[in-house]
Design a protein around this motif. Structure first.
Motif, PDB file in Angstrom:
ATOM      1  N   GLY A 258       0.932  -1.352   0.166  1.00  0.00           N
ATOM      2  CA  GLY A 258      -0.145   0.005  -0.052  1.00  0.00           C
ATOM      3  C   GLY A 258       0.846   1.328   0.027  1.00  0.00           C
ATOM      4  O   GLY A 258       0.645   2.164   0.439  1.00  0.00           O
ATOM      5  N   GLY A 259       2.084   1.086  -0.483  1.00  0.00           N
ATOM      6  CA  GLY A 259       3.086   2.217  -0.555  1.00  0.00           C
ATOM      7  C   GLY A 259       2.534   3.244  -1.663  1.00  0.00           C
ATOM      8  O   GLY A 259       2.843   4.771  -1.123  1.00  0.00           O
ATOM      9  N   VAL A 260       1.663   3.006  -2.344  1.00  0.00           N
ATOM     10  CA  VAL A 260       1.186   4.154  -3.517  1.00  0.00           C
ATOM     11  C   VAL A 260      -0.192   3.956  -3.563  1.00  0.00           C
ATOM     12  O   VAL A 260      -0.885   2.670  -3.915  1.00  0.00           O
ATOM     13  CB  VAL A 260       1.738   3.920  -4.800  1.00  0.00           C
ATOM     14  CG1 VAL A 260       1.046   4.861  -5.649  1.00  0.00           C
ATOM     15  CG2 VAL A 260       3.339   4.058  -4.681  1.00  0.00           C
ATOM     16  N   THR A 261      -1.419   5.099  -3.529  1.00  0.00           N
ATOM     17  CA  THR A 261      -2.501   5.108  -3.702  1.00  0.00           C
ATOM     18  C   THR A 261      -2.781   6.018  -4.977  1.00  0.00           C
ATOM     19  O   THR A 261      -2.541   7.198  -5.022  1.00  0.00           O
ATOM     20  CB  THR A 261      -3.473   5.303  -2.481  1.00  0.00           C
ATOM     21  OG1 THR A 261      -3.029   4.490  -1.371  1.00  0.00           O
ATOM     22  CG2 THR A 261      -4.858   5.457  -2.899  1.00  0.00           C
ATOM     23  N   ILE A 287       1.826   4.420 -19.051  1.00  0.00           N
ATOM     24  CA  ILE A 287       2.672   4.795 -17.935  1.00  0.00           C
ATOM     25  C   ILE A 287       3.894   5.330 -18.861  1.00  0.00           C
ATOM     26  O   ILE A 287       4.704   4.763 -19.475  1.00  0.00           O
ATOM     27  CB  ILE A 287       3.204   3.438 -17.115  1.00  0.00           C
ATOM     28  CG1 ILE A 287       2.029   2.742 -16.687  1.00  0.00           C
ATOM     29  CG2 ILE A 287       3.981   3.967 -16.089  1.00  0.00           C
ATOM     30  CD1 ILE A 287       2.148   1.412 -15.803  1.00  0.00           C
ATOM     31  N   THR A 288       4.058   6.576 -18.610  1.00  0.00           N
ATOM     32  CA  THR A 288       4.913   7.161 -19.352  1.00  0.00           C
ATOM     33  C   THR A 288       5.919   8.116 -18.472  1.00  0.00           C
ATOM     34  O   THR A 288       5.777   8.320 -17.336  1.00  0.00           O
ATOM     35  CB  THR A 288       4.282   8.100 -20.432  1.00  0.00           C
ATOM     36  OG1 THR A 288       3.851   9.335 -19.664  1.00  0.00           O
ATOM     37  CG2 THR A 288       3.324   7.338 -21.151  1.00  0.00           C
ATOM     38  N   VAL A 303       3.888   8.274  -9.930  1.00  0.00           N
ATOM     39  CA  VAL A 303       4.579   7.236  -8.986  1.00  0.00           C
ATOM     40  C   VAL A 303       5.975   7.176  -9.096  1.00  0.00           C
ATOM     41  O   VAL A 303       6.390   7.127 -10.201  1.00  0.00           O
ATOM     42  CB  VAL A 303       3.987   5.783  -9.480  1.00  0.00           C
ATOM     43  CG1 VAL A 303       4.559   4.586  -8.723  1.00  0.00           C
ATOM     44  CG2 VAL A 303       2.554   5.984  -9.240  1.00  0.00           C
ATOM     45  N   GLU A 304       6.710   7.330  -8.163  1.00  0.00           N
ATOM     46  CA  GLU A 304       8.139   7.013  -8.119  1.00  0.00           C
ATOM     47  C   GLU A 304       8.679   5.598  -7.798  1.00  0.00           C
ATOM     48  O   GLU A 304       8.262   5.006  -6.863  1.00  0.00           O
ATOM     49  CB  GLU A 304       8.667   8.188  -6.789  1.00  0.00           C
ATOM     50  CG  GLU A 304       8.630   9.587  -7.294  1.00  0.00           C
ATOM     51  CD  GLU A 304       9.409  10.354  -6.438  1.00  0.00           C
ATOM     52  OE1 GLU A 304      10.013  10.123  -5.513  1.00  0.00           O
ATOM     53  OE2 GLU A 304       9.558  11.682  -6.663  1.00  0.00           O
ATOM     54  N   ALA A 305       9.270   5.089  -8.677  1.00  0.00           N
ATOM     55  CA  ALA A 305       9.847   3.947  -8.487  1.00  0.00           C
ATOM     56  C   ALA A 305      11.281   3.525  -9.143  1.00  0.00           C
ATOM     57  O   ALA A 305      11.907   4.440  -9.964  1.00  0.00           O
ATOM     58  CB  ALA A 305       9.022   2.792  -9.787  1.00  0.00           C
ATOM     59  N   ALA A 347       4.371   8.926 -14.717  1.00  0.00           N
ATOM     60  CA  ALA A 347       2.953   9.237 -14.795  1.00  0.00           C
ATOM     61  C   ALA A 347       1.948   8.099 -15.468  1.00  0.00           C
ATOM     62  O   ALA A 347       2.082   7.795 -16.188  1.00  0.00           O
ATOM     63  CB  ALA A 347       2.971  10.376 -15.921  1.00  0.00           C
ATOM     64  N   PHE A 348       1.123   7.889 -14.555  1.00  0.00           N
ATOM     65  CA  PHE A 348       0.069   6.823 -14.893  1.00  0.00           C
ATOM     66  C   PHE A 348      -1.347   7.506 -15.318  1.00  0.00           C
ATOM     67  O   PHE A 348      -1.818   8.394 -14.657  1.00  0.00           O
ATOM     68  CB  PHE A 348      -0.111   6.279 -13.759  1.00  0.00           C
ATOM     69  CG  PHE A 348       0.875   4.913 -13.197  1.00  0.00           C
ATOM     70  CD1 PHE A 348       1.913   5.411 -13.034  1.00  0.00           C
ATOM     71  CD2 PHE A 348       0.411   3.604 -12.651  1.00  0.00           C
ATOM     72  CE1 PHE A 348       3.063   4.440 -12.659  1.00  0.00           C
ATOM     73  CE2 PHE A 348       1.266   2.961 -12.516  1.00  0.00           C
ATOM     74  CZ  PHE A 348       2.593   3.018 -12.237  1.00  0.00           C
TER      75      PHE A 348
END
Length: 365
Positions: A258-261, A287-288, A303-305, A347-348
């Motif tokens: 649940g680190g990203v919502t 996803i770009t 989202v940072e990954a 970017a999602f």
């Protein structure tokens, strides 16, 4: 009324049911592609339509006529095989004209028909050659010409490009597309290549283990897959499948811990109950990097990954990101500077997202 109808078709080979209640309809002039993994029943279904295999049950209807009990020669169908099946002792001209000669068509009429087909397929300069003097692509054109000259009710193609190299496959695929556009022929085409399916079809049937998984246009199959199998099978790279859980606030918590919502995708019309496990599906192009974000998108989540793989393709770059052990593939601009191990801001585009129920595997509508 549909030109080709397949109604509850079943086929057993020994004790194994290879086709399990197939229902398909195709309009006159349509291009139907049967796609699926090896052993899913594609070629069995094509052979059943051709009359090469008897049915266990069900009906095949062509132009209002039930053809179950008709011999293949009486069905007015032409078949193009992956092996070309040309007569080696005949010239190209004789190969194309052979079916007309067997039907007793006059010599002048045969010559006129062959000339017209040769012009359509751009093989006029090959008419006096024998198959041994032709390349693989030229042989496939001749096989297509032999089918086309008969002007059948339905053309059947059984993986016709599988014996060609990658470059030639693209060229002949374009020729088949042009042939359909110019002649408005009714075509049923078997392939395991999803790119062929997407580029050629007016309608796609995705098969798995003898059952239809989804029937639709290429856009419907790609953008709104009916289930996880279709979503994974169609598309290269495959659709990203991100496990998540619906939050009380109407979002989806991703990546296990649940680190990203992210917000609930706009495509989901009805609210899902809080706590429900879901799978969020996003194509790599959804996803770009920020520079590729669709300016008309209504829901963008950042989202940072960690970057774990970089695959340049020339026109763009596929970047694999990883969070909490879960990976996804993004499609970024070729000029974006990205390095292995760095934390990248993805970017999602949730306008493009679909949501699946992990228990049933079906898309949540």
């Amino acid at each position: 009324m549909s030109f080709l109808q397949i109604k509850n078709l079943r086929k057993k080979i020994g004790n194994v049911e290879v086709l399990k209640g197939i229902d398909i309809e195709l309009e006159k002039g349509g291009f139907l592609v049967l796609v699926g993994p090896s052993g899913c029943g594609k070629s069995t279904l094509l052979n059943a339509i051709a009359g090469l295999l008897p049915l266990t049950s069900g009906d095949i209807v062509i132009d209002g006529q039930v053809v179950n009990d008709l011999h293949p020669s009486q069905r007015d169908i032409a078949m193009v095989f992956q092996s070309y099946a040309l007569y080696p002792n005949m010239t190209v001209e004789e190969n194309i004209a052979f079916a007309l000669e067997m039907r007793g068509v006059a010599k002048e009429e045969r010559a006129k028909a062959v000339a017209q087909v040769a012009k359509t397929l751009q093989i006029e300069h090959l008419l006096k050659r024998r198959p041994s003097q032709l390349s693989g692509g030229q042989r496939q054109r001749v096989a297509m010409g032999r089918a086309l000259v008969r002007q059948p009710r339905v053309f059947l193609f059984d993986e016709p490009l599988s014996n060609l190299d990658a470059k030639l496959r693209v060229e002949v695929r374009a020729e088949i597309k042009a042939l359909h556009q110019n002649t408005h022929a009714t075509i049923v085409y078997v392939t395991h290549d999803q790119i062929e399916a997407m580029t050629l079809a007016t309608k796609i049937v995705v098969l798995k283990e003898g059952m239809v998984q989804q029937v639709g246009t290429p856009a419907e199959i790609y953008n709104r897959p009916a289930n996880l199998f279709v979503a994974d099978f169609m598309g290269s790279p495959a659709m990203n499948m991100l496990k998540g859980k619906v939050t009380a606030g109407g979002g989806i918590a991703l990546f296990g811990n649940g680190g990203v919502t992210v917000p609930m995708p706009p495509s989901i019309s009805s609210a899902l109950p809080a706590g429900k496990d879901v799978i969020l599906g996003l194509r790599p192009e959804a996803i770009t990097d920020d520079g590729l974000v669709d300016p008309t998108a209504r829901a963008i989540a950042h989202v940072e990954a960690e970057v774990t793989m970089i695959e340049p393709t020339g026109s763009d770059t596929f970047v694999t990101g990883k969070i909490d052990g879960a990976s996804f593939t993004a499609r970024t601009r070729a000029e974006v500077v990205v390095e292995l191990g760095q934390t990248f801001r993805f970017a999602f585009n949730l306008d493009k997202a679909v949501v699946f129920d992990p228990e049933t595997g079906h898309r949540v509508v």
